[in-house]
Design a protein around this motif. Structure first.
Motif, short mmCIF file in Angstrom:
data_model
loop_
_atom_site.label_atom_id
_atom_site.label_comp_id
_atom_site.label_asym_id
_atom_site.label_seq_id
_atom_site.Cartn_x
_atom_site.Cartn_y
_atom_site.Cartn_z
N UNK A 1 0.70 -1.34 0.01
CA UNK A 1 0.14 -0.04 -0.12
C UNK A 1 0.86 1.26 -0.13
N UNK A 2 1.92 1.18 0.58
CA UNK A 2 2.91 2.25 0.65
C UNK A 2 3.64 2.71 -0.64
N UNK A 3 3.99 1.52 -1.19
CA UNK A 3 4.52 1.80 -2.59
C UNK A 3 3.64 2.07 -3.50
N UNK A 4 2.33 1.63 -3.47
CA UNK A 4 1.33 2.36 -4.29
C UNK A 4 1.31 3.76 -4.26
N UNK A 5 1.31 4.39 -3.06
CA UNK A 5 1.52 5.73 -2.70
C UNK A 5 2.58 6.40 -3.29
N UNK A 6 3.68 5.78 -3.34
CA UNK A 6 5.01 6.45 -3.97
C UNK A 6 4.47 6.25 -5.51
N UNK A 7 4.16 5.41 -5.96
CA UNK A 7 3.80 5.33 -7.52
C UNK A 7 2.99 6.54 -8.05
N UNK A 8 1.75 6.51 -7.20
CA UNK A 8 0.80 7.67 -7.19
C UNK A 8 0.41 8.28 -6.12
N UNK A 9 0.91 9.50 -5.74
CA UNK A 9 0.48 9.96 -4.65
C UNK A 9 -0.48 10.63 -4.66
N UNK A 10 -1.56 9.99 -4.54
CA UNK A 10 -3.00 10.76 -4.84
C UNK A 10 -3.77 10.61 -3.47
N UNK A 11 -4.63 11.40 -3.22
CA UNK A 11 -5.36 11.77 -2.06
C UNK A 11 -6.08 10.29 -1.56
N UNK A 12 -6.51 9.49 -2.66
CA UNK A 12 -6.96 8.16 -2.26
C UNK A 12 -6.08 7.18 -1.67
N UNK A 13 -4.63 7.39 -2.30
CA UNK A 13 -3.62 6.44 -1.89
C UNK A 13 -3.29 6.98 -0.27
N UNK A 14 -3.36 8.16 -0.28
CA UNK A 14 -2.76 8.78 1.14
C UNK A 14 -4.00 8.34 2.09
N UNK A 15 -5.17 8.50 1.99
CA UNK A 15 -6.35 8.44 2.81
C UNK A 15 -6.16 6.88 3.37
N UNK A 16 -5.77 6.03 2.11
CA UNK A 16 -5.87 4.64 2.67
C UNK A 16 -4.62 4.06 3.75
N UNK A 17 -3.63 4.95 3.67
CA UNK A 17 -2.61 4.60 4.95
C UNK A 17 -2.96 5.11 6.11
N UNK A 18 -4.12 5.73 6.36
CA UNK A 18 -4.55 6.19 7.54
C UNK A 18 -4.74 4.94 8.53
N UNK A 19 -4.98 3.79 7.89
CA UNK A 19 -5.24 2.41 8.54
C UNK A 19 -4.09 2.19 9.47
#
Length: 289
Positions: free
Chosen positions: A139-157
């Motif tokens: 999930x963190x690597x997905x945020x690196x590739x696409x630093x979108x608000x959706x990917x950022x929000x997913x990491x709050x878990x």
């Protein structure tokens, strides 16, 4: 007995734990996410008889307070800069480093910048190789590739009490061996206003550490520091292959595995301390020969 201190460094108020005679060889203990120097509470007294032990809280963690004006930019580069200034401020020049999780890229940046100051490295689940990254990083690597608000929000878990407790107890044979104040304190400190955004910024910037892996590996090959990789082999984030990889670049590196999880000190502090003391004593003898 440990002492609990604050020191002002570059307008930041850094909290740190300290024990042992300052005349003895120094060890700098660098914690990781989502912890603080509190994770070393059992290790420090085991080392303090023969070593000068110092454990700061990184900016964004524990009881360290960063300046408000101008706002501090949280990145692993800036964390390393603050810790470098901290070591100058407390007067430790040559020292070993114990690196765990986030402490590894911070400590390895110090080693790149100041190789002459590093006497030895103890890496406890502190990664420097891509083969050490588990699928837990997806999930963190997905945020690196696409630093979108959706990917950022997913990491709050990752920032919840439940997730923090899971990091502490996953892979541990007996959950009752893990003190509940460990993960409870971490979660409470992370829940302070604004800290969630700091942690999400650092998740994104962790990509800079992976980009530096080749430079860290070159340092291991070039400088050949005495290195002990002591690893909780059931870590859900950093695989045993990350420990074994150190030997590729530093053939004299020692690798030891413990039947525990990510926070190995919670269950194996006495064994880790004993292996550290033996390793550091042998390294000192070899350096003096």
């Amino acid at each position: 007995m440990a002492r609990f201190n604050f020191i002002t460094v570059d307008d930041h108020r850094l909290f740190y734990r300290e024990a042992g005679d300052p005349k003895n060889p120094a060890i700098l203990l660098l914690h990781g996410f989502p912890s603080s120097s509190h994770m070393f509470r059992d290790l420090i007294p085991l080392l303090a008889e023969n070593y000068h032990v110092i454990a700061p809280d990184l900016p964004g963690f524990g009881f360290t307070e960063v300046r408000r004006d101008p706002p501090f930019k949280f990145s692993f580069d800036t964390l390393a800069e603050v810790i470098a200034a901290f070591t100058d401020a407390v007067g430790i020049r040559r020292h070993a480093i114990y690196v765990f999780d986030y402490g590894a890229p911070v400590g390895f940046r110090l080693a790149l910048a100041r190789p002459e100051q590093i006497t030895a490295i103890i890496s406890q689940n502190g990664n420097a190789y891509e083969e050490g990254l588990s699928e837990g990083w997806n999930p963190i690597q997905a945020y690196w590739r696409e630093p979108t608000a959706e990917h950022r929000a997913a990491l709050r878990a990752f920032l919840t009490l439940e997730a923090t407790k899971w990091q502490y107890v996953h892979g541990v044979a007996d959950e009752a061996a893990v003190a509940p104040e460990s993960y409870t304190l971490d979660a409470a400190l992370m829940a302070r206003p604004g800290n969630d955004e700091i942690q999400l910024d650092l998740f994104l910037d962790y990509a800079s550490n992976v980009a530096l892996y080749p430079a860290f590996q070159d340092y291991f090959r070039r400088e050949r520091p005495p290195l002990l990789a002591i690893w909780g082999c059931n870590d859900p984030f950093f695989l045993p292959a990350g420990a074994e990889a150190y030997v590729k670049d530093n053939p004299k590196a020692e690798v030891r595995f413990l039947d525990t999880g990510h926070f190995a000190l919670e269950t194996h502090s006495a064994e880790i301390a004993a292996r550290m003391i033996d390793f550091l004593d042998r390294s000192a003898v070899a350096a003096a020969a």
